[in-house]
Scaffold this motif. Sequence first.
Motif, mmCIF file in Angstrom:
data_model
loop_
_atom_site.group_PDB
_atom_site.id
_atom_site.type_symbol
_atom_site.label_atom_id
_atom_site.label_comp_id
_atom_site.label_asym_id
_atom_site.label_seq_id
_atom_site.Cartn_x
_atom_site.Cartn_y
_atom_site.Cartn_z
ATOM 1 N N GLY A 110 0.790 -1.227 0.000
ATOM 2 C CA GLY A 110 0.000 0.000 0.000
ATOM 3 C C GLY A 110 0.818 1.271 0.000
ATOM 4 N N SER A 111 2.105 1.217 0.367
ATOM 5 C CA SER A 111 2.899 2.436 0.474
ATOM 6 C C SER A 111 3.134 3.101 -0.876
ATOM 7 C CB SER A 111 4.242 2.147 1.150
ATOM 8 O OG SER A 111 5.065 1.340 0.333
ATOM 9 N N HIS A 112 3.133 2.307 -1.963
ATOM 10 C CA HIS A 112 3.358 2.893 -3.287
ATOM 11 C C HIS A 112 2.212 3.824 -3.669
ATOM 12 C CE1 HIS A 112 0.875 -0.662 -3.976
ATOM 13 N NE2 HIS A 112 0.514 -0.161 -5.135
ATOM 14 N N ILE A 113 1.019 3.568 -3.137
ATOM 15 C CA ILE A 113 -0.106 4.465 -3.389
ATOM 16 C C ILE A 113 0.035 5.722 -2.538
ATOM 17 C CG2 ILE A 113 -2.614 4.750 -3.209
ATOM 18 C CD1 ILE A 113 -2.912 1.781 -3.718
ATOM 19 N N ILE A 114 0.332 5.536 -1.264
ATOM 20 C CA ILE A 114 0.460 6.667 -0.339
ATOM 21 C C ILE A 114 1.537 7.636 -0.802
ATOM 22 C CG2 ILE A 114 1.057 7.317 2.029
ATOM 23 C CD1 ILE A 114 -0.158 4.680 2.935
ATOM 24 N N ARG A 115 2.631 7.119 -1.351
ATOM 25 C CA ARG A 115 3.746 7.961 -1.777
ATOM 26 C C ARG A 115 3.387 8.902 -2.925
ATOM 27 N NH1 ARG A 115 8.827 6.315 -0.011
ATOM 28 N NH2 ARG A 115 8.793 4.454 1.325
ATOM 29 N N LYS A 116 2.274 8.637 -3.577
ATOM 30 C CA LYS A 116 1.837 9.524 -4.657
ATOM 31 C C LYS A 116 1.197 10.805 -4.122
ATOM 32 C CE LYS A 116 2.942 6.635 -7.977
ATOM 33 N NZ LYS A 116 4.047 6.928 -8.931
ATOM 34 N N ALA A 117 0.895 10.840 -2.840
ATOM 35 C CA ALA A 117 0.256 12.009 -2.234
ATOM 36 C C ALA A 117 1.300 12.991 -1.723
ATOM 37 C CB ALA A 117 -0.640 11.571 -1.084
ATOM 38 N N ASP A 118 0.930 14.243 -1.646
ATOM 39 C CA ASP A 118 1.770 15.250 -1.001
ATOM 40 C C ASP A 118 1.502 15.267 0.502
ATOM 41 O OD1 ASP A 118 2.893 15.942 -3.411
ATOM 42 O OD2 ASP A 118 1.619 17.703 -3.727
ATOM 43 N N SER A 119 0.225 15.215 0.864
ATOM 44 C CA SER A 119 -0.143 15.175 2.280
ATOM 45 C C SER A 119 -1.475 14.464 2.446
ATOM 46 C CB SER A 119 -0.222 16.592 2.875
ATOM 47 O OG SER A 119 -1.295 17.312 2.288
ATOM 48 N N ILE A 120 -1.690 13.932 3.650
ATOM 49 C CA ILE A 120 -2.931 13.221 3.961
ATOM 50 C C ILE A 120 -3.445 13.682 5.322
ATOM 51 C CG2 ILE A 120 -4.009 10.980 4.399
ATOM 52 C CD1 ILE A 120 -1.948 9.693 2.612
ATOM 53 N N LEU A 121 -4.712 14.006 5.393
ATOM 54 C CA LEU A 121 -5.376 14.362 6.649
ATOM 55 C C LEU A 121 -6.557 13.415 6.833
ATOM 56 C CD1 LEU A 121 -5.908 16.257 9.085
ATOM 57 C CD2 LEU A 121 -7.236 17.708 7.535
ATOM 58 N N ILE A 122 -6.603 12.716 7.976
ATOM 59 C CA ILE A 122 -7.671 11.759 8.261
ATOM 60 C C ILE A 122 -8.294 12.066 9.619
ATOM 61 C CG2 ILE A 122 -8.257 9.323 8.636
ATOM 62 C CD1 ILE A 122 -5.905 8.557 6.888
ATOM 63 N N THR A 123 -9.602 12.007 9.690
ATOM 64 C CA THR A 123 -10.290 12.151 10.970
ATOM 65 C C THR A 123 -11.222 10.959 11.169
ATOM 66 O OG1 THR A 123 -12.133 13.420 10.024
ATOM 67 C CG2 THR A 123 -10.247 14.668 10.858
ATOM 68 N N LEU A 124 -11.465 10.629 12.436
ATOM 69 C CA LEU A 124 -12.430 9.601 12.801
ATOM 70 C C LEU A 124 -13.456 10.206 13.744
ATOM 71 C CD1 LEU A 124 -10.356 6.344 13.478
ATOM 72 C CD2 LEU A 124 -11.921 6.776 11.587
ATOM 73 N N ALA A 125 -14.695 9.888 13.506
ATOM 74 C CA ALA A 125 -15.780 10.372 14.357
ATOM 75 C C ALA A 125 -16.902 9.340 14.313
ATOM 76 C CB ALA A 125 -16.272 11.737 13.874
ATOM 77 N N GLU A 126 -17.901 9.554 15.147
ATOM 78 C CA GLU A 126 -19.077 8.698 15.109
ATOM 79 C C GLU A 126 -20.304 9.572 14.887
ATOM 80 O OE1 GLU A 126 -19.616 4.988 17.682
ATOM 81 O OE2 GLU A 126 -21.149 6.339 18.502
#
Length: 286
Positions: free
Chosen positions: A195-211
Amino acid sequence: MKNLVLMTFIVAPLAMADPFQPKNIPAESQWHLHGDLTGLRKTNTGGFLLDQIRKGEADTIIDIETLFGFDLLEDLTDITLFGTGKADEIAITLSGEFARAQLEEVIVQADGYNSTTYGTTKIHSWKDNDRTQHAGFHDNNTVIISQKKGLLKLALDVLAGKTPGLKADLTPPSEEPVVVAYANIQKIKIPLDEGSHIIRKADSILITLAEKQNRLVANMVIKTGSEKMAKRMMHALAGLVSLSELADKNIEGLDILHSGQTSGKIMTMTMSLPAANAFALISKLK
């Protein structure tokens, strides 16, 4: 590939009070992970997860409370990790209702203990499995721990308002998130794995978790280098979910809903599953 999908829903909550405050994290940080334990306890998913941890690790939790003077699952309100992008340059900030005097007493008894001062703050240092650890208290309810004394000092300066933290323009894409994670991908050393080869194509990633409405919701904002890459990223992640559902009946039965869109170089995606399904998955992963 299924591990990458599960990571979004399961691993992040294990890392997590107060809502996310960017200004409390050094501007030099290239990644951070903030867990709002108070908020997590109020969610169905978080309550179930913490209950499972308490049942499975009862003896350990009691030992920690006896030694350090606080309940790990009840008294901590915030956990924030951040780093420069290098593997060993990481700091963790713990906030909560803990007995500072008792905690310091335990640290003083550690192997290779010594102390120095930084302004009016005492910095504690000790050996842990041949690695030097450092800790400093911002106040009676906040302690920072790091292997790098310089990073610890920087964190103390940011909390004291002497050094700028992150700008407040990094707005979480969901309301009242219990977990906020950000990574400046191009500035971080990422292991070469699935999966890292996909992630490396991004400049930055922001993820949030909520319910929300009894569903565990993950929101993702990915910045890329081009409009074409943003669209490719959206299709790749949507395809990843579909492939995982085809390959594993357990994932197929989770009722994962997802939708994505792009705006210029930015891709946004929302994924969710019923809290009850998250409970069942957590139980299977025990």
